[in-house]
Write an enzyme that holds these catalytic residues in place. Sequence first.
Site, PDB file in Angstrom:
ATOM      1  N   CYS A   1     -24.527 -19.653   3.951  1.00  0.00           N
ATOM      2  CA  CYS A   1     -24.276 -18.824   5.142  1.00  0.00           C
ATOM      3  C   CYS A   1     -24.730 -17.371   4.974  1.00  0.00           C
ATOM      4  O   CYS A   1     -25.339 -16.781   5.880  1.00  0.00           O
ATOM      5  CB  CYS A   1     -22.792 -18.872   5.512  1.00  0.00           C
ATOM      6  SG  CYS A   1     -21.694 -18.841   4.093  1.00  0.00           S
TER       7      CYS A   1
ATOM      8  N   HIS B   1     -19.203 -13.092   8.645  1.00  0.00           N
ATOM      9  CA  HIS B   1     -19.596 -12.418   7.408  1.00  0.00           C
ATOM     10  C   HIS B   1     -20.358 -11.130   7.761  1.00  0.00           C
ATOM     11  O   HIS B   1     -21.175 -11.128   8.692  1.00  0.00           O
ATOM     12  CB  HIS B   1     -20.561 -13.274   6.585  1.00  0.00           C
ATOM     13  CG  HIS B   1     -19.940 -14.491   5.947  1.00  0.00           C
ATOM     14  ND1 HIS B   1     -18.613 -14.824   6.039  1.00  0.00           N
ATOM     15  CD2 HIS B   1     -20.515 -15.457   5.177  1.00  0.00           C
ATOM     16  CE1 HIS B   1     -18.394 -15.940   5.353  1.00  0.00           C
ATOM     17  NE2 HIS B   1     -19.525 -16.343   4.828  1.00  0.00           N
TER      18      HIS B   1
END
Length: 353
Positions: free
Chosen positions: A131, A243
Amino acid sequence: MGFKVAVVGATGNVGREILKTLAERRFPADDVIALASSRSVGREVSFGEDDVLKVEELDTYDFRGVDIVLSSPGAKVSAVFAPRATKAGAVVIDNTSCFRMEHDVPLVVPEVNPEAIGQYKRRGIIANPNCSTIQMVVALKPLHDLARIKRIVVSTYQSVSGAGHAAMDELFRQTRGIYVNDPIKPEQLTKQIAFNVIPHIDNFMDDGATKEEWKMAVETRKILDPDIAVTATCVRVPVFIGHAEAINVEFARPITEDRARTALRGAPGVIMVDHRTDEGYVTPAEVAGEDAVYVSRVRRDPSVPHGLNLWVVADNLRKGAALNAVQIAEILAAEHLGGKPGARRRLEPVQAK
Ligand SMILES: NC(=O)c1ccc[n+]([C@@H]2O[C@H](COP(=O)([O-])OP(=O)(O)OC[C@H]3O[C@@H](n4cnc5c(N)ncnc54)[C@H](OP(=O)(O)O)[C@@H]3O)[C@@H](O)[C@H]2O)c1
């Protein structure tokens, strides 16, 4: 007539997001199968607004007739089931770290290296990157095209959803527990995560880096350019979804802030929000459920001849996992499987490197 698609790890954070994304983007599937461990057999998972699917057991599932598998059951499970699925004729798009660095498995971010998808024929497997890597390379590809990146120094601020649904429960429990003086008992994460940050994601390696930090370096080189030097520090923060990354980039050629902003504004998958005011940047809490990679705080790094700093935020379950995998499946279906089932792949001999 559409494709037969199996989602492996369908009860997990990534698997549930894959089902949602397939439905939202109207992936041309006639039949969608939800697979997980024996613990989940018979459970129901949502597929789109109206449908539910009953979970079946991965271990005993017969993949014959399945065209595409989208998987996220953990690396150890993928190592065992993926060869079984490809042998039965399915193409596996895998979200785990199991196959990413194998030379005969393409590692793909559609905005960066969509041409690599064609290499699926060697093993029948396409790997979805980590990710943190995905959102970084989406933001850096247009800048690399402009001025050729030499070196990247990145610090990540990674949400707990990246460690699975049990880690999200842990953040919730600890946060509530602190107000009533419950003892803190880390289970999924290595230390207290509520009101704290943890500079440790995945296992430590011999050189002192964590595996997450190593993944960001080797995956970026495989996807974007083998000559780029990358050093990373990966940190878990008490955020549920999204994130963030502070990225310092050194270029081989001159690049101004303005040219970088112009390139990023037109780049696929990127939204620029960059005003030097109180609300002129994006934070993780604002991106849950969003598809784009958001870039903010573009500014010159005066400590090197050609340097820039930027702040990059994305939904790790969406572009960092499910959306990227579904985008790969869309290209695979349209350009390689003839847009219809029956146009099944042929395995080509593996070329030694
Ligand atoms: N979360 C992210 O941001 C992200 C991003 C990219 C890649 N990934 C990778 O994707 C994988 C899953 O992540 P996640 O966040 O979805 O984890 P998760 O929420 O913990 O879900 C794990 C899933 O795998 C299934 N599973 C576990 N063991 C199994 C077995 N032996 N057989 C069949 N299914 C099994 C689970 O099924 P049960 O419910 O039956 O146990 C569940 O559906 C990991 O490898 C992770 O590194 C995650």
